[in-house]
Design an enzyme around this catalytic site. Sequence first.
Site, PDB file in Angstrom:
ATOM      1  N   CYS A 110       0.659  -1.299   0.197  1.00 17.80           N
ATOM      2  CA  CYS A 110       0.060   0.174   0.033  1.00 17.80           C
ATOM      3  C   CYS A 110       0.352   1.407  -0.128  1.00 17.80           C
ATOM      4  O   CYS A 110       1.918   1.217   0.279  1.00 17.80           O
ATOM      5  CB  CYS A 110      -0.649  -0.102   0.834  1.00 17.80           C
ATOM      6  SG  CYS A 110       0.285   0.042   2.881  1.00 17.80           S
ATOM      7  N   GLU A 129      -0.391  -0.962  16.284  1.00 23.12           N
ATOM      8  CA  GLU A 129      -1.109   0.404  15.673  1.00 23.12           C
ATOM      9  C   GLU A 129      -1.732   0.877  17.020  1.00 23.12           C
ATOM     10  O   GLU A 129      -2.568   2.101  16.529  1.00 23.12           O
ATOM     11  CB  GLU A 129      -1.326   0.456  14.198  1.00 23.12           C
ATOM     12  CG  GLU A 129      -2.595   1.895  14.002  1.00 23.12           C
ATOM     13  CD  GLU A 129      -3.172   1.228  12.716  1.00 23.12           C
ATOM     14  OE1 GLU A 129      -2.756   0.430  11.152  1.00 23.12           O
ATOM     15  OE2 GLU A 129      -4.715   1.929  12.608  1.00 23.12           O
TER      16      GLU A 129
HETATM   17  S1  SF4 Z   1      -2.805   2.988   7.503  1.00 24.11           S
HETATM   18 FE1  SF4 Z   1      -1.803   0.959   7.307  1.00 24.11          FE
HETATM   19  S2  SF4 Z   1      -2.305  -0.822   5.516  1.00 24.11           S
HETATM   20 FE2  SF4 Z   1      -3.522   1.782   5.373  1.00 24.11          FE
HETATM   21  S3  SF4 Z   1      -2.281   2.792   3.717  1.00 24.11           S
HETATM   22 FE3  SF4 Z   1      -1.095   3.135   5.605  1.00 24.11          FE
HETATM   23  S4  SF4 Z   1       0.098   1.867   6.578  1.00 24.11           S
HETATM   24 FE4  SF4 Z   1      -1.020   1.196   4.519  1.00 24.11          FE
END
Ligand code: SF4
Length: 391
Positions: free
Chosen positions: A55, A174
């Site tokens: 991503c 997270e």
């Molecule tokens: S929040 Fe996490 S999964 Fe979403 S774009 Fe950012 S790094 Fe990637």
Amino acid sequence: MPPIIYRKGLDLKDAVAGQLAENYHSALVNSIKEAGYRYESGRLQLHLAKEFGFCYGVDRAVDYAYQARTRFPDRTVYLTGEIIHNPHVNDKLRALGIRFLSDPHESLDSLTPDDVVILPAFGVTIELLQRLSAKGCTLVDTTCGSVLNVWKNVRRYAQEGVTSVIHGKHWHEETQATASQATQYPDGRYLVVYDREEAAYVCDYIRHGGSREEFLERFRHAVSPGFDPDQHLARIGLANQTTMLMSESLEIGAMFRDAMRDRYGEAELAWRYRAFDTICSATQDRQDAVIQLLAAQPLDLMVVIGGYNSSNTCNLARICAERVPTYHIAQPECIESPDAIRHKPAGQPDEIRTTGWLPAGPVTIGLTSGASTPDNIVERVVRILDDFANR
Ligand code: SF4
């Protein structure tokens, strides 16, 4: 002296581009995309989801880590822990000489102002950031913008005395970082709910009350210090770990909204219940793409590639497992032979070994990978599938 913090890279994007391409890109995967996300060979027909793999947040985090290594060749460069949940990427970073503070023999106490510390894409807790700042290290912050957006909203809740109800995993970095944002204000509080079942329990408490002790025991790892369910569920704001299952997050949001309406009435709802969409677009795109792939045509099975501790990958596997036999593999080597595969079943904690996984005759396989899996790993899986299907 305040630490130097790099938040927008280190001006070496071009210098590391070749290295990143060599380590993570795949010409084969690019050609499969150009061929309509299809790959055919002998009895094998393979369909790639239209969105998969790295991503934007992971791309950026890995890029910054390579830039940091290049910019500070003579300094010790650390990661606080895994930069993303992918063993291949973490091994590559170790091979560059980047050390991991989460390793048993490493310690925050031994850091000096000469050291460089890279913060991961999913962010770190405020407490850890303060400890690193106090050491005077140079920091390279790769926290993803989508995570920062969640933090902004959680801080706003906290400033207004609204308890953050976070749909996430309380053990995930997270969610811990997001929760820490709530508690930096005097009225900031949080509660983490993992799934519909936990949400239903809390909703029942909102509607009817219950045993405070039982509540606190059940959520002992998932609430802010001093949390009191009899007081702190009076005004709530929903947030998510960015990589949860979109459909489940929406459902959980609706459950809480209904519970607050039942308890306090429609007139008070806007004051007592808040929500905003914090599933990141990359997660949502990958979930949508796999749903589209499953609907587009019959598949004999799905292979989902990504770390077993990767939240977004586990959720892709959950979506697939509801519809077709699904094999979530952590790395290409998990496909041992045309007969045996090691994989983690959706919703279960451990890897198992299954035999007889590859059907005889023409076989149609769907393929996707989580946001922390690079294309060259997808290529290796394609090559193994081709080899084993056509032996
Ligand atoms: S929040 Fe996490 S999964 Fe979403 S774009 Fe950012 S790094 Fe990637």
